[in-house]
Design a protein around this motif. Structure first.
Motif, PDB file in Angstrom:
ATOM      1  N   ARG A  81      11.528  -1.521  -2.951  1.00  0.00           N
ATOM      2  CA  ARG A  81      11.263  -2.346  -1.767  1.00  0.00           C
ATOM      3  C   ARG A  81      10.462  -1.578  -0.725  1.00  0.00           C
ATOM      4  N   ILE A  82      10.851  -0.354  -0.467  1.00  0.00           N
ATOM      5  CA  ILE A  82      10.172   0.438   0.563  1.00  0.00           C
ATOM      6  C   ILE A  82       8.760   0.797   0.126  1.00  0.00           C
ATOM      7  N   LEU A  83       8.610   1.237  -1.103  1.00  0.00           N
ATOM      8  CA  LEU A  83       7.287   1.669  -1.559  1.00  0.00           C
ATOM      9  C   LEU A  83       6.300   0.513  -1.681  1.00  0.00           C
ATOM     10  N   SER A  84       6.799  -0.705  -1.870  1.00  0.00           N
ATOM     11  CA  SER A  84       5.907  -1.856  -2.022  1.00  0.00           C
ATOM     12  C   SER A  84       5.874  -2.747  -0.785  1.00  0.00           C
ATOM     13  N   ALA A  85       6.371  -2.239   0.336  1.00  0.00           N
ATOM     14  CA  ALA A  85       6.336  -3.014   1.574  1.00  0.00           C
ATOM     15  C   ALA A  85       4.914  -3.074   2.133  1.00  0.00           C
ATOM     16  N   ASP A  86       4.663  -4.082   2.953  1.00  0.00           N
ATOM     17  CA  ASP A  86       3.328  -4.265   3.532  1.00  0.00           C
ATOM     18  C   ASP A  86       2.853  -3.048   4.316  1.00  0.00           C
ATOM     19  N   ASP A  87       3.793  -2.335   4.966  1.00  0.00           N
ATOM     20  CA  ASP A  87       3.350  -1.211   5.803  1.00  0.00           C
ATOM     21  C   ASP A  87       2.862  -0.024   4.979  1.00  0.00           C
ATOM     22  N   MET A  88       3.052  -0.064   3.658  1.00  0.00           N
ATOM     23  CA  MET A  88       2.450   0.959   2.789  1.00  0.00           C
ATOM     24  C   MET A  88       0.998   0.631   2.459  1.00  0.00           C
ATOM     25  N   GLN A  89       0.549  -0.568   2.804  1.00  0.00           N
ATOM     26  CA  GLN A  89      -0.858  -0.964   2.704  1.00  0.00           C
ATOM     27  C   GLN A  89      -1.451  -0.728   1.315  1.00  0.00           C
TER      28      GLN A  89
END
Length: 323
Positions: free
Chosen positions: A50-58
């Protein structure tokens, strides 16, 4: 989910049963069952994706701020797990020319390396890899989150690292999050050109790329046993996990085009350097390399089964190598 049983308790034991107006007993109400707790390892696996594929990882493009954020997260996870860096250090920066849709471009990327010492064969290494980069943001501003490609493989690798910290491996293990895969296997190519240990001391490469979406055919594919046939009997006895089973292939001369995966991910760089390899990954699905490759498309039970199969495959290989 567990369902609570109805308990028939007498009114003398706390008055749990209600008396009706006519003196009879009213039916006991069903108490909703609390959800069964999710094992911490499974919750951590899903949180990593979830964290690695969140929008804020762009979209985690190589050299972009999102890629830097992903790198910082992975470094933090390895440190939290107690996975030490090798003597050459945690980070392996590189500069290489890679491909883009617009043409060649020079990229500055960084591989991330952790080392877990073995208990039986300390001077031979299994190098476990997963690329953490993806394709970033397109000209229309769409973010390619790459939940399956390859936040899933990184999360599987981190789950394996956690398992190896609980029970040490027989061989020494390098945990390597590679950068620049999407631009031509750049990080993997640099790793084999400048390995932290002599290339001849690397017993094999086990590469995870796209491990979440096995619901497409119920298979976690194992590519590379045609090139390295000694690995197949080590893995053939591993039973299915839930709805997911190991399948062997995508590596023969009869497998052509997109059905041949020998050159399809970072393991290709190891193969070219004559290091034995295996690649574990799921089949193509409609969200591959599209903005729709999002966390919400992952079925947790399927991903958990694929990850547990991946860990079982590593354990079998670790026990079977050099015997």
């Amino acid at each position: 989910m567990r369902h609570a049983r109805l308990l028939a308790l007498s009114s003398a034991l706390g008055g749990v049963l209600l008396l009706s107006a006519c003196g009879g007993l009213a039916p006991a109400e069903t108490v909703p069952a609390a959800p069964a707790p999710v094992p911490a390892a499974h919750a951590r696996l899903m949180e990593d994706v979830r964290i690695l594929s969140a929008d804020d990882m762009q979209g985690r493009d190589t050299g972009a701020p999102g890629g830097e954020r992903a790198r910082a997260y992975i470094v933090g996870r390895l440190e939290a797990l107690g996975v030490a860096p090798p003597p050459m250090g945690r980070l392996q920066p590189w500069e290489m020319q890679g491909r883009t849709r617009a043409g060649p471009k020079t990229f500055n990327g960084v591989n991330i390396i952790g080392l877990i010492p073995g208990t039986r064969v300390t001077d031979r290494y299994i190098v476990v890899t997963a690329h953490y980069d993806h394709v970033g943001v397109n000209a229309e501003g769409q973010v390619f989150n790459g939940a399956d490609d390859n936040a899933s493989g990184v999360a599987t690798m981190l789950a394996l690292a956690a398992d190896l910290k609980r029970q040490a491996p027989e061989h020494s293990v390098m945990i390597v999050a590679l950068d620049g895969e999407e631009h031509g296997l750049l990080g993997a190519r640099h790793f084999v050109e400048a390995p932290p240990a002599p290339l001849e001391s690397i017993a094999m490469n086990l590469n995870f790329d796209m491990t979440a979406r096995a619901e497409t055919d119920g298979r976690l594919w194992v590519t590379g046993t045609y090139q390295n046939p000694a690995f197949r009997p080590i893995l053939e006895g591993i039973p299915a996990n839930g709805a997911v089973a190991l399948a062997f292939g995508k590596d023969t001369p009869q497998d052509t085009g997109q059905d041949n995966w020998v050159e399809s991910s970072d393991h290709a760089a190891f193969h070219r350097a004559q290091v034995p390899f295996l690649y574990l990954g799921v089949n193509y699905h409609p969200d591959y390399h599209r903005p729709s490759d999002d966390f919400e498309r992952i079925t947790p039970s399927v991903f958990i089964s694929a990850t547990e199969l991946s860990i079982a495959a590593f354990r079998a290989l670790d026990a079977g190598l050099d015997r």
